[in-house]
Scaffold this motif. Structure first.
Motif, short mmCIF file in Angstrom:
data_model
loop_
_atom_site.label_atom_id
_atom_site.label_comp_id
_atom_site.label_asym_id
_atom_site.label_seq_id
_atom_site.Cartn_x
_atom_site.Cartn_y
_atom_site.Cartn_z
N VAL A 170 0.82 -1.21 0.00
CA VAL A 170 0.00 0.00 0.00
C VAL A 170 0.86 1.26 0.00
CG1 VAL A 170 -2.18 -0.84 0.98
CG2 VAL A 170 -0.29 -0.25 2.51
N VAL A 174 -2.06 2.98 -2.55
CA VAL A 174 -2.90 2.75 -1.36
C VAL A 174 -4.17 1.96 -1.69
CG1 VAL A 174 -4.30 4.86 -1.35
CG2 VAL A 174 -3.54 3.87 0.82
N GLY A 177 -4.56 -2.73 -1.01
CA GLY A 177 -5.20 -3.55 0.00
C GLY A 177 -6.57 -3.99 -0.49
N ILE A 203 2.08 -6.42 2.11
CA ILE A 203 1.15 -5.28 2.18
C ILE A 203 1.78 -4.08 2.86
CG2 ILE A 203 0.05 -5.98 4.39
CD1 ILE A 203 -1.89 -4.57 1.41
N GLN A 212 1.52 -4.32 12.88
CA GLN A 212 0.13 -3.95 13.14
C GLN A 212 -0.67 -3.86 11.83
OE1 GLN A 212 0.87 -0.42 15.45
NE2 GLN A 212 0.91 0.97 13.70
N LEU A 213 -0.01 -3.51 10.74
CA LEU A 213 -0.69 -3.53 9.44
C LEU A 213 -0.93 -4.98 8.99
CD1 LEU A 213 1.31 -0.66 7.73
CD2 LEU A 213 -1.16 -0.64 8.09
N GLY A 216 -3.83 -6.46 10.99
CA GLY A 216 -5.11 -5.95 10.51
C GLY A 216 -5.50 -6.56 9.18
N PHE A 217 -4.51 -6.69 8.29
CA PHE A 217 -4.79 -7.23 6.95
C PHE A 217 -5.16 -8.72 7.03
CE2 PHE A 217 -3.52 -8.08 2.40
CZ PHE A 217 -4.52 -7.29 1.86
N HIS A 219 -6.87 -10.07 9.43
CA HIS A 219 -8.29 -10.12 9.82
C HIS A 219 -9.21 -9.77 8.66
CE1 HIS A 219 -6.66 -10.12 13.95
NE2 HIS A 219 -7.75 -10.80 14.21
N MET A 220 -8.86 -8.75 7.92
CA MET A 220 -9.69 -8.38 6.77
C MET A 220 -9.70 -9.50 5.73
SD MET A 220 -8.78 -4.38 6.13
CE MET A 220 -9.36 -3.09 7.23
N HIS B 219 -11.01 -4.32 12.44
CA HIS B 219 -10.59 -4.45 11.04
C HIS B 219 -11.65 -5.17 10.20
CE1 HIS B 219 -6.57 -3.39 12.62
NE2 HIS B 219 -6.41 -2.88 11.42
N THR B 244 -4.75 1.87 11.00
CA THR B 244 -4.31 0.82 10.08
C THR B 244 -5.44 0.42 9.14
OG1 THR B 244 -4.76 -0.88 11.76
CG2 THR B 244 -2.50 -0.12 11.59
N ALA B 245 -6.66 0.38 9.66
CA ALA B 245 -7.79 0.01 8.80
C ALA B 245 -7.96 1.03 7.67
CB ALA B 245 -9.08 -0.09 9.62
N VAL B 247 -5.63 2.79 6.24
CA VAL B 247 -4.58 2.52 5.24
C VAL B 247 -4.98 1.33 4.37
CG1 VAL B 247 -2.22 1.62 4.96
CG2 VAL B 247 -2.66 3.49 6.57
N LEU B 248 -5.39 0.25 5.03
CA LEU B 248 -5.64 -1.01 4.32
C LEU B 248 -6.86 -0.90 3.40
CD1 LEU B 248 -4.90 -3.39 7.31
CD2 LEU B 248 -3.45 -3.02 5.30
#
Lengths: 264, 264
Positions: A170, A174, A177, A203, A212-213, A216-217, A219-220, B219, B244-245, B247-248
């Protein structure tokens, strides 16, 4: 979520040394460590970049012969070269392996898919083609379609295919993601039965506080439909994220595995 | 993502004391602290549970009069009682407030929606009815539908409505994460223009290491379509997760806000 342990990769200098010096205990240690930490497959990539194709074929044969009997998890043979993949699969010859990977390229796709058919094993299909990684979900789905067609022609069922939507950082674009998340959702919708897999840490390339990114990714991606991760099973934060995602998606009955892992 | 700062709530004993002793500086301090930490709205809930309805009406009038001029963020008036909501809105009277909340109950729904119409402000609509929180997404969408109908009848546009899908702990029913995520997706699909909001920490009630579950759920909820969170803006882990969310999901152009927050 299935975890493919990524640590036996010759792009890491310690692994390169193990391979070049034929240090079997070095590789076995990495394999056992990952299996103990929860990996479901142990990836083996012997591409040191410094030898010939024949060197790589021999290295793969050697590595698989040494590592496979030492662990109770299946092997993921990892190479862009069908000859190297075939050498590893011939050693295993038990139908439980994962091939990493095919892509929608005319000159290797058929050959790699033929290996999946011949050894009746699982196959990672990368959502990319001769021109590289398509920037859009449309382009990536098109690449997956080519791989699906080749699998259909060779009798490899979609249930055996793990499509990798691929991840671009990203930090350079950006929207990437969302492109990956959208590709995961569309793979699940357009190729029923097929699974999804990816190595997601790309990512966050180029950004601070990458973990932390990545968490989060994860989970998404899990919500979007990710079935498997190519990851370091010794990465506590990522393995924790897999456990929390399983709870949040209702896949940890009575939250038992979560509570067992985190009580105290 | 919009953050509604939840700290001025009389269910917290310090806040109850501030209200009962009419300690305006106590409330103002909490409001300024939250605004400084990134809250977009400051919630005010004066339900101490120990006084009469008239006491609560007077407490809301007092609290809003004291807090609103001391911050540059709009107020979220928070009560189940339309008379208390109305008392706070009458003090503000500027059309920028958020009402928290209406639910699909026959005896209060019309009255709360009428306040949103009269003061031309935003409204939280809880996905619950007279019988409580429906266990399924179907039931919650039905409750949202009743609120949407009441809004339509009174001329409150869906764009002004933040539906709260509500969150039940996965520790008592492991499917509840999915029920909430599914409700968010369906709200966005079935009520075009409407927003979504929730206080998500209830998801992890009764489990160890709650923060990692809350962060993961944030997230997933963001991907599902969550627009706003009712949260403690001083909770670093949750505020990081919001960044972070963003950004993603491609909402932080060139990752500038993220890099500014986390470089070093």
């Amino acid at each position: 979520m299935i975890v493919v342990g990524e640590k036996i990769n010759a792009s890491r200098s310690a692994v390169k040394d193990f391979i070049e010096s034929r240090n079997a205990q070095g590789l076995i240690g990495l394999a056992q460590e990952q299996a103990g930490a929860g990996a479901h497959f142990i990836d083996i990539n012997v591409g040191t970049g410094s030898g010939s194709r024949e060197d790589e074929v021999q290295a793969m044969e050697w590595a698989v012969k040494e590592v496979a009997p030492a662990i109770d998890k299946p092997i993921c043979v990892d190479s862009a070269d069908p000859a190297v993949l075939g050498a590893g699969l011939a050693v295993l010859n038990d139908g439980k392996a994962l091939i990493n990977s095919a892509k929608a390229e005319d000159d290797t796709l058929e050959e790699v898919v033929a290996l999946a058919a011949r050894f009746n094993c699982l196959l990672v299909g990368l959502a990319m083609d001769d021109t590289g990684i398509p920037p859009t979900a449309d382009g990536r789905i098109e690449a997956c379609g080519k791989i699906a067609d080749a699998c259909s022609a060779k009798g490899v069922p979609l249930e055996n295919v793990y499509f990798d939507p691929l991840v671009l950082p990203v930090s350079t674009d950006v929207t990437q993601g969302l492109v990956t998340l959208d590709t995961i959702k569309r793979i699940k919708a357009e190729f029923p039965g097929a699974k999804t897999i990816m190595g997601l840490s790309n990512i966050s390339f180029g950004l601070p506080k990458r973990s932390q990114l990545n968490v989060g990714f994860l989970h998404m991606s899990a919500l979007a439909g990710l079935d498997a991760a190519i990851a370091d099973p010794l990465d506590q934060e990522l393995m924790t994220a897999i456990k929390t995602a399983q709870v949040l998606l209702g896949r940890d009955r009575h939250c038992r595995r979560y509570v067992k892992a985190f009580r105290n």
